[in-house]
Design a protein around this motif. Sequence first.
Motif, PDB file in Angstrom:
ATOM      1  N   ALA A  31       0.924  -1.405  -0.153  1.00  0.00           N
ATOM      2  CA  ALA A  31       0.043  -0.018   0.003  1.00  0.00           C
ATOM      3  C   ALA A  31       0.765   1.246   0.098  1.00  0.00           C
ATOM      4  O   ALA A  31       1.853   1.401   0.672  1.00  0.00           O
ATOM      5  CB  ALA A  31      -0.844   0.174   1.245  1.00  0.00           C
ATOM      6  N   ASP A  32       0.480   2.419  -0.818  1.00  0.00           N
ATOM      7  CA  ASP A  32       0.992   3.680  -0.600  1.00  0.00           C
ATOM      8  C   ASP A  32       0.698   4.282   0.604  1.00  0.00           C
ATOM      9  O   ASP A  32      -0.369   4.161   1.350  1.00  0.00           O
ATOM     10  CB  ASP A  32       0.545   4.449  -1.908  1.00  0.00           C
ATOM     11  N   GLY A  33       1.454   5.208   0.948  1.00  0.00           N
ATOM     12  CA  GLY A  33       1.000   6.196   2.137  1.00  0.00           C
ATOM     13  C   GLY A  33       2.060   5.962   3.238  1.00  0.00           C
ATOM     14  O   GLY A  33       3.205   5.213   3.020  1.00  0.00           O
ATOM     15  N   PRO A  34       1.743   6.318   4.458  1.00  0.00           N
ATOM     16  CA  PRO A  34       2.777   6.413   5.576  1.00  0.00           C
ATOM     17  C   PRO A  34       2.902   5.032   5.896  1.00  0.00           C
ATOM     18  O   PRO A  34       2.229   4.070   5.700  1.00  0.00           O
ATOM     19  CB  PRO A  34       1.790   7.088   6.612  1.00  0.00           C
ATOM     20  N   THR A  35       4.005   4.973   6.583  1.00  0.00           N
ATOM     21  CA  THR A  35       4.509   3.414   7.162  1.00  0.00           C
ATOM     22  C   THR A  35       4.995   3.732   8.603  1.00  0.00           C
ATOM     23  O   THR A  35       5.238   4.908   8.974  1.00  0.00           O
ATOM     24  CB  THR A  35       5.669   2.856   6.137  1.00  0.00           C
ATOM     25  N   VAL A  36       5.168   2.678   9.233  1.00  0.00           N
ATOM     26  CA  VAL A  36       5.826   2.698  10.609  1.00  0.00           C
ATOM     27  C   VAL A  36       7.180   1.971  10.636  1.00  0.00           C
ATOM     28  O   VAL A  36       7.134   0.718   9.935  1.00  0.00           O
ATOM     29  CB  VAL A  36       4.765   2.258  11.533  1.00  0.00           C
ATOM     30  N   MET A  37       8.109   2.377  11.299  1.00  0.00           N
ATOM     31  CA  MET A  37       9.321   1.635  11.420  1.00  0.00           C
ATOM     32  C   MET A  37       9.898   1.769  12.576  1.00  0.00           C
ATOM     33  O   MET A  37       9.847   2.973  13.451  1.00  0.00           O
ATOM     34  CB  MET A  37      10.118   1.909  10.309  1.00  0.00           C
ATOM     35  N   GLU A  38      10.961   0.853  12.994  1.00  0.00           N
ATOM     36  CA  GLU A  38      11.480   1.000  14.322  1.00  0.00           C
ATOM     37  C   GLU A  38      12.873   1.547  14.053  1.00  0.00           C
ATOM     38  O   GLU A  38      13.443   1.234  13.166  1.00  0.00           O
ATOM     39  CB  GLU A  38      11.724  -0.537  14.876  1.00  0.00           C
ATOM     40  N   VAL A  39      13.290   2.572  14.881  1.00  0.00           N
ATOM     41  CA  VAL A  39      14.369   3.314  14.688  1.00  0.00           C
ATOM     42  C   VAL A  39      14.922   3.547  15.933  1.00  0.00           C
ATOM     43  O   VAL A  39      14.427   3.727  16.922  1.00  0.00           O
ATOM     44  CB  VAL A  39      14.205   4.600  14.230  1.00  0.00           C
ATOM     45  N   PRO A  40      16.355   3.222  16.017  1.00  0.00           N
ATOM     46  CA  PRO A  40      17.071   3.417  17.358  1.00  0.00           C
ATOM     47  C   PRO A  40      16.677   4.871  17.843  1.00  0.00           C
ATOM     48  O   PRO A  40      16.806   5.896  17.122  1.00  0.00           O
ATOM     49  CB  PRO A  40      18.571   3.246  17.178  1.00  0.00           C
ATOM     50  N   ARG A  41      16.452   5.112  18.860  1.00  0.00           N
ATOM     51  CA  ARG A  41      16.141   6.365  19.722  1.00  0.00           C
ATOM     52  C   ARG A  41      17.102   7.516  19.299  1.00  0.00           C
ATOM     53  O   ARG A  41      16.714   8.713  19.289  1.00  0.00           O
ATOM     54  CB  ARG A  41      16.060   6.190  21.297  1.00  0.00           C
ATOM     55  N   GLU A  42      18.442   7.104  19.396  1.00  0.00           N
ATOM     56  CA  GLU A  42      19.506   8.136  19.172  1.00  0.00           C
ATOM     57  C   GLU A  42      19.318   8.580  17.908  1.00  0.00           C
ATOM     58  O   GLU A  42      19.945   9.648  17.376  1.00  0.00           O
ATOM     59  CB  GLU A  42      20.828   7.643  19.720  1.00  0.00           C
ATOM     60  N   LEU A  43      18.753   7.887  16.685  1.00  0.00           N
ATOM     61  CA  LEU A  43      18.637   8.320  15.532  1.00  0.00           C
ATOM     62  C   LEU A  43      17.463   9.150  15.230  1.00  0.00           C
ATOM     63  O   LEU A  43      17.237   9.839  14.089  1.00  0.00           O
ATOM     64  CB  LEU A  43      18.517   7.208  14.436  1.00  0.00           C
ATOM     65  N   VAL A  44      16.323   9.167  16.145  1.00  0.00           N
ATOM     66  CA  VAL A  44      15.276  10.059  15.898  1.00  0.00           C
ATOM     67  C   VAL A  44      15.299  11.434  15.625  1.00  0.00           C
ATOM     68  O   VAL A  44      14.748  11.958  14.490  1.00  0.00           O
ATOM     69  CB  VAL A  44      14.231   9.943  17.187  1.00  0.00           C
ATOM     70  N   PRO A  45      16.192  12.180  16.245  1.00  0.00           N
ATOM     71  CA  PRO A  45      16.151  13.515  15.722  1.00  0.00           C
ATOM     72  C   PRO A  45      16.471  13.832  14.135  1.00  0.00           C
ATOM     73  O   PRO A  45      16.325  14.400  13.514  1.00  0.00           O
ATOM     74  CB  PRO A  45      17.353  14.101  16.553  1.00  0.00           C
ATOM     75  N   ARG A  46      17.778  12.857  13.760  1.00  0.00           N
ATOM     76  CA  ARG A  46      18.089  12.713  12.414  1.00  0.00           C
ATOM     77  C   ARG A  46      17.096  12.236  11.600  1.00  0.00           C
ATOM     78  O   ARG A  46      16.921  13.087  10.379  1.00  0.00           O
ATOM     79  CB  ARG A  46      19.466  11.747  12.331  1.00  0.00           C
ATOM     80  N   VAL A  47      16.411  11.386  11.728  1.00  0.00           N
ATOM     81  CA  VAL A  47      15.236  11.078  11.024  1.00  0.00           C
ATOM     82  C   VAL A  47      14.288  12.096  10.830  1.00  0.00           C
ATOM     83  O   VAL A  47      13.581  12.320   9.635  1.00  0.00           O
ATOM     84  CB  VAL A  47      14.694   9.719  11.607  1.00  0.00           C
ATOM     85  N   ARG A  48      13.937  12.577  11.994  1.00  0.00           N
ATOM     86  CA  ARG A  48      12.806  13.944  11.841  1.00  0.00           C
ATOM     87  C   ARG A  48      13.467  15.032  10.846  1.00  0.00           C
ATOM     88  O   ARG A  48      12.702  15.543  10.164  1.00  0.00           O
ATOM     89  CB  ARG A  48      12.668  14.581  13.191  1.00  0.00           C
ATOM     90  N   ASP A  49      14.756  15.275  11.112  1.00  0.00           N
ATOM     91  CA  ASP A  49      15.191  16.257  10.334  1.00  0.00           C
ATOM     92  C   ASP A  49      15.124  15.905   8.740  1.00  0.00           C
ATOM     93  O   ASP A  49      14.950  16.768   7.683  1.00  0.00           O
ATOM     94  CB  ASP A  49      16.713  16.546  10.676  1.00  0.00           C
ATOM     95  N   LEU A  50      15.547  14.885   8.161  1.00  0.00           N
ATOM     96  CA  LEU A  50      15.303  14.155   6.992  1.00  0.00           C
ATOM     97  C   LEU A  50      14.083  14.234   6.339  1.00  0.00           C
ATOM     98  O   LEU A  50      13.706  14.587   5.379  1.00  0.00           O
ATOM     99  CB  LEU A  50      15.699  12.543   6.886  1.00  0.00           C
ATOM    100  N   ILE A  51      12.986  13.923   7.295  1.00  0.00           N
ATOM    101  CA  ILE A  51      11.620  14.004   7.026  1.00  0.00           C
ATOM    102  C   ILE A  51      11.199  15.439   6.747  1.00  0.00           C
ATOM    103  O   ILE A  51      10.570  15.743   5.624  1.00  0.00           O
ATOM    104  CB  ILE A  51      10.598  13.455   7.891  1.00  0.00           C
ATOM    105  N   ALA A  52      11.645  16.345   7.386  1.00  0.00           N
ATOM    106  CA  ALA A  52      11.254  17.704   7.400  1.00  0.00           C
ATOM    107  C   ALA A  52      11.974  18.212   6.092  1.00  0.00           C
ATOM    108  O   ALA A  52      11.098  19.133   5.269  1.00  0.00           O
ATOM    109  CB  ALA A  52      11.849  18.351   8.548  1.00  0.00           C
ATOM    110  N   LYS A  53      13.136  17.871   5.746  1.00  0.00           N
ATOM    111  CA  LYS A  53      13.658  18.401   4.499  1.00  0.00           C
ATOM    112  C   LYS A  53      12.961  17.636   3.140  1.00  0.00           C
ATOM    113  O   LYS A  53      13.050  18.254   2.341  1.00  0.00           O
ATOM    114  CB  LYS A  53      15.457  17.967   4.530  1.00  0.00           C
ATOM    115  N   HIS A  54      12.441  16.643   3.369  1.00  0.00           N
ATOM    116  CA  HIS A  54      11.921  16.007   2.216  1.00  0.00           C
ATOM    117  C   HIS A  54      10.426  16.564   1.942  1.00  0.00           C
ATOM    118  O   HIS A  54      10.154  16.558   0.800  1.00  0.00           O
ATOM    119  CB  HIS A  54      11.747  14.369   2.630  1.00  0.00           C
ATOM    120  N   ARG A  55       9.835  17.043   2.984  1.00  0.00           N
ATOM    121  CA  ARG A  55       8.523  17.814   2.965  1.00  0.00           C
ATOM    122  C   ARG A  55       8.520  19.167   2.104  1.00  0.00           C
ATOM    123  O   ARG A  55       7.644  19.457   1.782  1.00  0.00           O
ATOM    124  CB  ARG A  55       7.871  17.804   4.124  1.00  0.00           C
ATOM    125  N   LYS A  56       9.710  19.690   2.164  1.00  0.00           N
ATOM    126  CA  LYS A  56      10.011  21.047   1.768  1.00  0.00           C
ATOM    127  C   LYS A  56       9.691  21.138   0.396  1.00  0.00           C
ATOM    128  O   LYS A  56       9.940  20.486  -0.402  1.00  0.00           O
ATOM    129  CB  LYS A  56      11.329  21.625   2.462  1.00  0.00           C
TER     130      LYS A  56
END
Length: 65
Positions: free
Chosen positions: A40-65
Motif C-alpha cells: 500500500a502507498d502512504g505512511p509507514t511505521v518503522m523501528e528506529v534506534p532512539r538516538e537516530l530519531v532527531p536525524r530521521v525527523r530532520d530528513l523527513i522535514a527536508k523531504h517535505r519542503k
Amino acid sequence: MKRNKYPPGWDEARVQRVLAHYETQTEEEAVAEDEAAFDADGPTVMEVPRELVPRVRDLIAKHRK
C-alpha cells in the motif's frame, strides 16, 4: 467498577467486529492482508534506534519542503 473507554468512533460492537474478523481469519487470509499492507502507498511505521530519531525527523522535514 471502572467502565472501558474507547477511542472516538469506537464502541463495544465495533471492538467485537474487529475481534471476530481476526479470530475467524485463515492463515492464508492473514498473510494476504499483511502483504497488501506492505504494497500500500502512504505512511509507514518503522523501528528506529532512539538516538537516530532527531536525524530521521530532520530528513523527513527536508523531504517535505
